[in-house]
Design an enzyme around this catalytic site. Structure first.
Site, PDB file in Angstrom:
ATOM      1  CG  ASN A 196      -1.924   1.099   1.238  1.00 41.91           C
ATOM      2  OD1 ASN A 196      -1.580   2.254   1.089  1.00 41.91           O
ATOM      3  ND2 ASN A 196      -3.184   0.750   1.445  1.00 41.91           N
ATOM      4  CG  ASP A 212      -4.140  -6.930   9.698  1.00 37.72           C
ATOM      5  OD1 ASP A 212      -4.043  -6.867   8.463  1.00 37.72           O
ATOM      6  OD2 ASP A 212      -5.083  -7.488  10.259  1.00 37.72           O
TER       7      ASP A 212
END
Length: 204
Positions: free
Chosen positions: A10, A69
């Protein structure tokens, strides 16, 4: 000081991590530079998935690794999408698909309370038996529709009550100060300093 591999593809996350760590004299490198690809996230919690990703990146790169996460938890949806936030829209879904599905599922909901949750894991090497773990949350609510062109993921529909705008409308510095990831990073850096994992002395 060794570079630290960010176990993520990302680009938005990469920029945020680089901004935070450059003040410590640490270089954050994308996992793609070491040929590290994504690994199946088979955990049932944010912590489990972050450990899976960090271990995978450290094993292939041979360098220390950090994994994040994170996801959005919506009270009216019993905490969903949670760990499934990145793939909420189904196979091949992008960020817009994900948040449009969430908005559709919220159409008849009066309680729009939500939060971003982030767990960070730092592994010195792939077999690290005691990784450093940090976590934080960011309270807000689900907007009626997307607003703003900044940020990434669910930012356009996450309403920041303190600033009366969406997360996608915040300047980067303000977002880093408020966000789940920014707060978790501060915690992680503090733990790394306490354990001697960061360089000492002045940094440029």
């Amino acid at each position: 000081m060794k570079p630290i591999v960010l176990a993520s593809g990302n680009k938005g996350k990469l920029v945020e991590f680089q901004q935070m760590f450059e003040t410590q004299g640490i270089k954050i490198v994308a996992q793609s530079e070491y040929g590290v690809g994504d690994v199946p996230e088979t955990g049932t919690t944010f912590v489990e998935n972050a450990i899976i990703k960090a271990r995978h990146a450290a094993e292939i790169s041979g360098e220390p690794a950090i994994a994040d996460d994170s996801g959005i938890e919506v009270d009216a949806l019993d905490g969903q999408p949670g760990i499934y936030s990145a793939r909420y829209g189904g196979p091949g879904a992008g960020a817009v698909d994900n948040y449009q599905k969430l908005l559709a599922n919220m159409q008849d909901k009066s309680n729009r309370a939500a939060r971003f949750r982030c767990v960070l894991v730092y592994m010195r090497h792939a077999k690290d038996p005691s990784p450093i773990i940090a976590s934080a949350s960011w309270e807000g609510s689900i907007a009626q529709g997307p607003q703003g062109g900044g940020g990434h993921g669910y930012d356009p529909i996450f309403w920041v009550n303190t600033d009366n705008c969406s997360a996608a409308e915040l300047p980067p510095e303000r977002k880093n100060a408020l966000s789940h990831r920014g707060k978790a990073l501060v915690d992680l850096l503090a733990q790394m300093k306490a354990l001697g994992e960061l360089p000492t002395g002045e940094t440029s």
